[in-house]
Design a protein around this motif. Structure first.
Motif, PDB file in Angstrom:
ATOM      1  N   GLY A   1      -7.256  -7.995  25.350  1.00 61.22           N
ATOM      2  CA  GLY A   1      -7.603  -8.674  26.603  1.00 61.22           C
ATOM      3  C   GLY A   1      -6.440  -8.664  27.588  1.00 61.22           C
ATOM      4  O   GLY A   1      -6.637  -8.440  28.780  1.00 61.22           O
ATOM      5  N   GLU A   2      -5.233  -8.882  27.072  1.00 55.67           N
ATOM      6  CA  GLU A   2      -4.059  -8.886  27.947  1.00 55.67           C
ATOM      7  C   GLU A   2      -3.829  -7.511  28.561  1.00 55.67           C
ATOM      8  O   GLU A   2      -3.530  -7.400  29.750  1.00 55.67           O
ATOM      9  N   LYS A   3      -3.975  -6.467  27.755  1.00 58.29           N
ATOM     10  CA  LYS A   3      -3.776  -5.110  28.278  1.00 58.29           C
ATOM     11  C   LYS A   3      -4.848  -4.765  29.305  1.00 58.29           C
ATOM     12  O   LYS A   3      -4.558  -4.143  30.328  1.00 58.29           O
ATOM     13  N   LEU A   4      -6.100  -5.166  29.038  1.00 59.79           N
ATOM     14  CA  LEU A   4      -7.176  -4.899  29.998  1.00 59.79           C
ATOM     15  C   LEU A   4      -6.913  -5.634  31.319  1.00 59.79           C
ATOM     16  O   LEU A   4      -7.134  -5.076  32.396  1.00 59.79           O
ATOM     17  N   LYS A   5      -6.438  -6.873  31.236  1.00 56.21           N
ATOM     18  CA  LYS A   5      -6.126  -7.630  32.462  1.00 56.21           C
ATOM     19  C   LYS A   5      -4.966  -6.983  33.211  1.00 56.21           C
ATOM     20  O   LYS A   5      -4.973  -6.898  34.429  1.00 56.21           O
ATOM     21  N   LEU A   6      -3.960  -6.530  32.452  1.00 57.53           N
ATOM     22  CA  LEU A   6      -2.810  -5.864  33.062  1.00 57.53           C
ATOM     23  C   LEU A   6      -3.257  -4.623  33.824  1.00 57.53           C
ATOM     24  O   LEU A   6      -2.866  -4.397  34.974  1.00 57.53           O
ATOM     25  N   ILE A   7      -4.108  -3.830  33.206  1.00 57.45           N
ATOM     26  CA  ILE A   7      -4.613  -2.612  33.844  1.00 57.45           C
ATOM     27  C   ILE A   7      -5.409  -2.967  35.093  1.00 57.45           C
ATOM     28  O   ILE A   7      -5.253  -2.350  36.147  1.00 57.45           O
ATOM     29  N   GLU A   8      -6.254  -3.995  34.979  1.00 57.55           N
ATOM     30  CA  GLU A   8      -7.077  -4.395  36.118  1.00 57.55           C
ATOM     31  C   GLU A   8      -6.217  -4.856  37.293  1.00 57.55           C
ATOM     32  O   GLU A   8      -6.481  -4.487  38.444  1.00 57.55           O
ATOM     33  N   THR A   9      -5.165  -5.624  37.009  1.00 57.83           N
ATOM     34  CA  THR A   9      -4.304  -6.095  38.101  1.00 57.83           C
ATOM     35  C   THR A   9      -3.533  -4.948  38.734  1.00 57.83           C
ATOM     36  O   THR A   9      -3.329  -4.934  39.948  1.00 57.83           O
ATOM     37  N   GLN A  10      -3.137  -3.968  37.930  1.00 56.95           N
ATOM     38  CA  GLN A  10      -2.416  -2.827  38.490  1.00 56.95           C
ATOM     39  C   GLN A  10      -3.329  -1.986  39.370  1.00 56.95           C
ATOM     40  O   GLN A  10      -2.918  -1.478  40.410  1.00 56.95           O
ATOM     41  N   VAL A  11      -4.593  -1.834  38.951  1.00 55.28           N
ATOM     42  CA  VAL A  11      -5.539  -1.043  39.737  1.00 55.28           C
ATOM     43  C   VAL A  11      -5.848  -1.750  41.055  1.00 55.28           C
ATOM     44  O   VAL A  11      -5.904  -1.115  42.106  1.00 55.28           O
ATOM     45  N   THR A  12      -6.013  -3.072  41.010  1.00 53.27           N
ATOM     46  CA  THR A  12      -6.282  -3.800  42.255  1.00 53.27           C
ATOM     47  C   THR A  12      -5.042  -3.831  43.141  1.00 53.27           C
ATOM     48  O   THR A  12      -5.162  -3.977  44.353  1.00 53.27           O
ATOM     49  N   GLY A  13      -3.873  -3.658  42.545  1.00 51.29           N
ATOM     50  CA  GLY A  13      -2.631  -3.625  43.310  1.00 51.29           C
ATOM     51  C   GLY A  13      -2.380  -2.299  43.996  1.00 51.29           C
ATOM     52  O   GLY A  13      -1.421  -2.154  44.734  1.00 51.29           O
ATOM     53  N   GLY A  14      -3.218  -1.303  43.741  1.00 54.80           N
ATOM     54  CA  GLY A  14      -3.070  -0.021  44.429  1.00 54.80           C
ATOM     55  C   GLY A  14      -2.726   1.133  43.518  1.00 54.80           C
ATOM     56  O   GLY A  14      -2.673   2.275  43.960  1.00 54.80           O
ATOM     57  N   SER A  15      -2.478   0.878  42.264  1.00 54.05           N
ATOM     58  CA  SER A  15      -2.156   1.949  41.321  1.00 54.05           C
ATOM     59  C   SER A  15      -3.445   2.663  40.900  1.00 54.05           C
ATOM     60  O   SER A  15      -4.527   2.076  40.955  1.00 54.05           O
ATOM     61  N   THR A  16      -3.329   3.911  40.481  1.00 50.39           N
ATOM     62  CA  THR A  16      -4.511   4.614  39.995  1.00 50.39           C
ATOM     63  C   THR A  16      -4.818   4.151  38.578  1.00 50.39           C
ATOM     64  O   THR A  16      -3.941   3.650  37.867  1.00 50.39           O
TER      65      THR A  16
END
Length: 153
Positions: A61-76
């Motif tokens: 769950g933590e890794k999925l949230k981390l990925i989601e926040t990075q994607v919303t932050g502009g990362s691919t």
């Protein structure tokens, strides 16, 4: 009139061409070297293979949230997955497992979300019911008033 002195060099030249064109013996190849037995390679010289590791549900769950926040932050998405240290396949498997599974063929049933989402959903449904009742009362009052004006009552 042929000159015999002229004929000799032609014959000698023909003989030298024959000697040059004579087939030569095939070149012998050296025998193949036997294959070396596989020797274990020291761990320092070889990059460590990806070790299969089981992640707990919390870590997933933590890794999925981390990925989601990075994607919303502009990362691919690919970069975010790589920075989390998992493969794309793992990401999509975890993402699919995190979603509630809907049963096909059952109408009106909704999948049950987990944890805080469930509490939020219950609260929203209660508010929705309250607002529907309020709207129904208002419409009944308007309808009764219109009937009085038209004299239908």
């Amino acid at each position: 009139m042929a000159d015999e002195s002229n004929a000799a060099p032609v014959a000698v030249a023909g003989a030298t061409d024959a000697e040059v064109k004579a087939p030569t013996a095939k070149k012998q190849r050296s025998p193949r070297r036997p294959k070396a037995a596989a020797e274990p390679v020291p761990a320092q010289s070889k990059a460590p293979a990806a070790k299969r590791r089981g992640y707990s549900e919390q870590e997933k769950g933590e890794k999925l949230k981390l990925i989601e926040t990075q994607v919303t932050g502009g990362s691919t998405l690919k970069d975010a997955i790589k920075s989390a240290g998992i493969s794309e396949q793992t990401y999509y498997q975890w993402k699919g497992a995190a979603k509630p599974v809907e049963k096909k063929g059952t109408k009106g049933t909704k999948p049950i979300p987990a944890g805080d989402e469930l509490a939020d959903l219950v609260q929203l449904e209660e508010e929705n019911q309250r607002l529907r009742k309020k709207l129904a009362e208002k419409l009944r009052a308007e309808n009764a008033e219109l009937r009085k004006r038209l004299g239908l009552n």
